[in-house]
Motif scaffolding. Structure first.
Motif, PDB file in Angstrom:
ATOM      1  N   PRO A  47       0.776  -1.239   0.000  1.00  0.00           N
ATOM      2  CA  PRO A  47       0.000   0.000   0.000  1.00  0.00           C
ATOM      3  C   PRO A  47       0.811   1.294   0.000  1.00  0.00           C
ATOM      4  CG  PRO A  47      -0.045  -1.004   2.175  1.00  0.00           C
ATOM      5  CD  PRO A  47       0.672  -1.957   1.267  1.00  0.00           C
ATOM      6  N   ASN A  48       2.145   1.213   0.182  1.00  0.00           N
ATOM      7  CA  ASN A  48       2.935   2.447   0.174  1.00  0.00           C
ATOM      8  C   ASN A  48       4.337   2.179  -0.358  1.00  0.00           C
ATOM      9  OD1 ASN A  48       4.770   1.843   2.513  1.00  0.00           O
ATOM     10  ND2 ASN A  48       2.807   1.801   3.608  1.00  0.00           N
ATOM     11  N   GLU A  49       5.016   3.258  -0.735  1.00  0.00           N
ATOM     12  CA  GLU A  49       6.328   3.157  -1.372  1.00  0.00           C
ATOM     13  C   GLU A  49       7.369   2.542  -0.448  1.00  0.00           C
ATOM     14  OE1 GLU A  49       4.406   5.860  -1.344  1.00  0.00           O
ATOM     15  OE2 GLU A  49       4.130   6.487  -3.431  1.00  0.00           O
ATOM     16  N   ARG A  50       7.315   2.879   0.826  1.00  0.00           N
ATOM     17  CA  ARG A  50       8.294   2.344   1.780  1.00  0.00           C
ATOM     18  C   ARG A  50       8.189   0.825   1.873  1.00  0.00           C
ATOM     19  NH1 ARG A  50       9.118   5.351   7.211  1.00  0.00           N
ATOM     20  NH2 ARG A  50      10.546   6.453   5.867  1.00  0.00           N
ATOM     21  N   GLN A  51       6.969   0.315   1.899  1.00  0.00           N
ATOM     22  CA  GLN A  51       6.795  -1.130   1.985  1.00  0.00           C
ATOM     23  C   GLN A  51       7.200  -1.804   0.671  1.00  0.00           C
ATOM     24  OE1 GLN A  51       2.964  -2.495   3.307  1.00  0.00           O
ATOM     25  NE2 GLN A  51       3.683  -4.593   3.525  1.00  0.00           N
ATOM     26  N   VAL A  52       6.921  -1.162  -0.457  1.00  0.00           N
ATOM     27  CA  VAL A  52       7.382  -1.696  -1.749  1.00  0.00           C
ATOM     28  C   VAL A  52       8.887  -1.915  -1.691  1.00  0.00           C
ATOM     29  CG1 VAL A  52       7.765  -1.125  -4.190  1.00  0.00           C
ATOM     30  CG2 VAL A  52       5.501  -0.776  -3.172  1.00  0.00           C
ATOM     31  N   MET A  53       9.621  -0.913  -1.237  1.00  0.00           N
ATOM     32  CA  MET A  53      11.075  -1.013  -1.190  1.00  0.00           C
ATOM     33  C   MET A  53      11.548  -2.052  -0.176  1.00  0.00           C
ATOM     34  SD  MET A  53      11.775   0.793  -3.689  1.00  0.00           S
ATOM     35  CE  MET A  53      13.521   0.463  -3.588  1.00  0.00           C
ATOM     36  N   ALA A  54      10.855  -2.181   0.945  1.00  0.00           N
ATOM     37  CA  ALA A  54      11.215  -3.197   1.942  1.00  0.00           C
ATOM     38  C   ALA A  54      11.038  -4.601   1.362  1.00  0.00           C
ATOM     39  CB  ALA A  54      10.374  -3.025   3.203  1.00  0.00           C
ATOM     40  N   ILE A  55       9.977  -4.791   0.596  1.00  0.00           N
ATOM     41  CA  ILE A  55       9.725  -6.090  -0.045  1.00  0.00           C
ATOM     42  C   ILE A  55      10.821  -6.383  -1.066  1.00  0.00           C
ATOM     43  CG2 ILE A  55       8.151  -7.321  -1.594  1.00  0.00           C
ATOM     44  CD1 ILE A  55       5.863  -5.704  -0.130  1.00  0.00           C
ATOM     45  N   VAL A  56      11.162  -5.396  -1.877  1.00  0.00           N
ATOM     46  CA  VAL A  56      12.222  -5.562  -2.882  1.00  0.00           C
ATOM     47  C   VAL A  56      13.532  -5.954  -2.212  1.00  0.00           C
ATOM     48  CG1 VAL A  56      13.651  -4.298  -4.555  1.00  0.00           C
ATOM     49  CG2 VAL A  56      11.150  -4.063  -4.602  1.00  0.00           C
ATOM     50  N   ASP A  57      13.894  -5.236  -1.157  1.00  0.00           N
ATOM     51  CA  ASP A  57      15.143  -5.534  -0.450  1.00  0.00           C
ATOM     52  C   ASP A  57      15.133  -6.943   0.135  1.00  0.00           C
ATOM     53  OD1 ASP A  57      16.079  -2.998  -1.071  1.00  0.00           O
ATOM     54  OD2 ASP A  57      15.610  -2.150   0.906  1.00  0.00           O
ATOM     55  N   ALA A  58      13.997  -7.353   0.693  1.00  0.00           N
ATOM     56  CA  ALA A  58      13.887  -8.689   1.291  1.00  0.00           C
ATOM     57  C   ALA A  58      14.031  -9.784   0.230  1.00  0.00           C
ATOM     58  CB  ALA A  58      12.554  -8.829   2.027  1.00  0.00           C
ATOM     59  N   ILE A  59      13.438  -9.558  -0.931  1.00  0.00           N
ATOM     60  CA  ILE A  59      13.535 -10.544  -2.018  1.00  0.00           C
ATOM     61  C   ILE A  59      14.989 -10.663  -2.475  1.00  0.00           C
ATOM     62  CG2 ILE A  59      12.935 -10.987  -4.438  1.00  0.00           C
ATOM     63  CD1 ILE A  59      10.146  -9.734  -3.754  1.00  0.00           C
ATOM     64  N   GLU A  60      15.631  -9.543  -2.705  1.00  0.00           N
ATOM     65  CA  GLU A  60      17.033  -9.578  -3.143  1.00  0.00           C
ATOM     66  C   GLU A  60      17.918 -10.288  -2.120  1.00  0.00           C
ATOM     67  OE1 GLU A  60      18.415  -6.260  -6.118  1.00  0.00           O
ATOM     68  OE2 GLU A  60      17.741  -5.353  -4.234  1.00  0.00           O
ATOM     69  N   GLU A  61      17.707  -9.971  -0.856  1.00  0.00           N
ATOM     70  CA  GLU A  61      18.512 -10.584   0.205  1.00  0.00           C
ATOM     71  C   GLU A  61      18.290 -12.095   0.273  1.00  0.00           C
ATOM     72  OE1 GLU A  61      18.432 -10.372   4.994  1.00  0.00           O
ATOM     73  OE2 GLU A  61      18.543  -8.433   3.962  1.00  0.00           O
ATOM     74  N   ARG A  62      17.035 -12.513   0.213  1.00  0.00           N
ATOM     75  CA  ARG A  62      16.722 -13.948   0.329  1.00  0.00           C
ATOM     76  C   ARG A  62      17.270 -14.736  -0.859  1.00  0.00           C
ATOM     77  NH1 ARG A  62      12.099 -15.889   2.845  1.00  0.00           N
ATOM     78  NH2 ARG A  62      12.524 -14.191   4.281  1.00  0.00           N
ATOM     79  N   LEU A  63      17.131 -14.215  -2.068  1.00  0.00           N
ATOM     80  CA  LEU A  63      17.630 -14.933  -3.237  1.00  0.00           C
ATOM     81  C   LEU A  63      19.158 -14.975  -3.265  1.00  0.00           C
ATOM     82  CD1 LEU A  63      15.117 -13.864  -6.031  1.00  0.00           C
ATOM     83  CD2 LEU A  63      15.146 -15.954  -4.677  1.00  0.00           C
ATOM     84  N   ALA A  64      19.796 -13.976  -2.700  1.00  0.00           N
ATOM     85  CA  ALA A  64      21.265 -13.971  -2.622  1.00  0.00           C
ATOM     86  C   ALA A  64      21.771 -14.991  -1.603  1.00  0.00           C
ATOM     87  CB  ALA A  64      21.765 -12.580  -2.269  1.00  0.00           C
ATOM     88  N   GLN A  65      20.912 -15.434  -0.693  1.00  0.00           N
ATOM     89  CA  GLN A  65      21.298 -16.405   0.330  1.00  0.00           C
ATOM     90  C   GLN A  65      21.113 -17.861  -0.109  1.00  0.00           C
ATOM     91  OE1 GLN A  65      18.896 -15.262   3.683  1.00  0.00           O
ATOM     92  NE2 GLN A  65      20.224 -13.555   4.227  1.00  0.00           N
ATOM     93  N   LEU A  66      20.514 -18.064  -1.267  1.00  0.00           N
ATOM     94  CA  LEU A  66      20.327 -19.429  -1.752  1.00  0.00           C
ATOM     95  C   LEU A  66      21.692 -20.079  -2.008  1.00  0.00           C
ATOM     96  CD1 LEU A  66      17.406 -18.956  -4.301  1.00  0.00           C
ATOM     97  CD2 LEU A  66      17.295 -20.108  -2.082  1.00  0.00           C
ATOM     98  N   PRO A  67      21.755 -21.432  -1.930  1.00  0.00           N
ATOM     99  CA  PRO A  67      23.029 -22.109  -2.227  1.00  0.00           C
ATOM    100  C   PRO A  67      23.618 -21.694  -3.583  1.00  0.00           C
ATOM    101  CG  PRO A  67      21.458 -23.655  -1.315  1.00  0.00           C
ATOM    102  CD  PRO A  67      20.720 -22.357  -1.522  1.00  0.00           C
ATOM    103  N   GLU A  68      22.765 -21.607  -4.583  1.00  0.00           N
ATOM    104  CA  GLU A  68      23.195 -21.072  -5.884  1.00  0.00           C
ATOM    105  C   GLU A  68      22.721 -19.625  -5.930  1.00  0.00           C
ATOM    106  OE1 GLU A  68      22.210 -23.378  -9.346  1.00  0.00           O
ATOM    107  OE2 GLU A  68      22.267 -25.226  -8.173  1.00  0.00           O
ATOM    108  N   LYS A  69      23.525 -18.749  -5.359  1.00  0.00           N
ATOM    109  CA  LYS A  69      23.143 -17.345  -5.201  1.00  0.00           C
ATOM    110  C   LYS A  69      22.532 -16.759  -6.469  1.00  0.00           C
ATOM    111  CE  LYS A  69      26.913 -16.270  -1.941  1.00  0.00           C
ATOM    112  NZ  LYS A  69      26.693 -17.345  -1.095  1.00  0.00           N
ATOM    113  N   ALA A  70      21.488 -15.977  -6.273  1.00  0.00           N
ATOM    114  CA  ALA A  70      20.837 -15.318  -7.402  1.00  0.00           C
ATOM    115  C   ALA A  70      20.898 -13.814  -7.186  1.00  0.00           C
ATOM    116  CB  ALA A  70      19.398 -15.785  -7.524  1.00  0.00           C
ATOM    117  N   LYS A  71      21.361 -13.106  -8.205  1.00  0.00           N
ATOM    118  CA  LYS A  71      21.401 -11.647  -8.175  1.00  0.00           C
ATOM    119  C   LYS A  71      20.657 -11.148  -9.406  1.00  0.00           C
ATOM    120  CE  LYS A  71      24.846  -9.644  -6.096  1.00  0.00           C
ATOM    121  NZ  LYS A  71      26.079  -8.928  -5.866  1.00  0.00           N
TER     122      LYS A  71
END
Length: 127
Positions: A47-71
């Motif tokens: 519902p707001n820009e701040r949460q959009v960015m928090a979601i984006v950051d969380a996705i990037e962080e989680r995918l970078a933590q996979l065994p086969e890192k994703a960026k």
């Protein structure tokens, strides 16, 4: 040909990361038969820009933590925080402000594509 196992793993991981940040209306679509450039879309909103960015950051962080890192190979739209696109080649993640989600209606545009089932692991199991 349906989405690859790798694309499904990335998409579901991204969806869970979004859910962990209280993203709304998470949809994972198998677009492999319709697009040559990617296998799956993850579409979600906030519902707001701040949460959009928090979601984006969380996705990037989680995918970078996979065994086969994703960026992401490309990240677009972050300046306004209204619609951020993360391109991981195998998947494309769309995190949209609720107003953009309603206006552009990506779900409707891709309604003929199969939905990849996502169940938030933090939600109680149905009775």
């Amino acid at each position: 040909m349906p989405a690859t196992e790798r694309a499904i793993e990335l998409a579901l991981t991204a969806a869970q990361a979004a859910a962990d940040k209280k993203a709304e209306d998470i949809v994972v679509l198998d677009v492999a038969d319709r697009m040559a450039i990617t296998d799956a879309f993850v579409v979600t909103s906030a519902p707001n820009e701040r949460q959009v960015m928090a979601i984006v950051d969380a996705i990037e962080e989680r995918l970078a933590q996979l065994p086969e890192k994703a960026k992401p190979v490309r990240r677009e739209g972050e300046r306004g925080g209204r619609w951020v696109l993360l391109d991981y080649v195998d998947i494309v993640v769309h995190v949209q402000h609720t107003e953009e989600r309603e206006f552009y209606s990506l779900d409707r545009l891709w309604k003929d594509c199969p939905v990849i089932e996502f169940v938030d692991r933090d939600l109680p199991a149905p009775a």
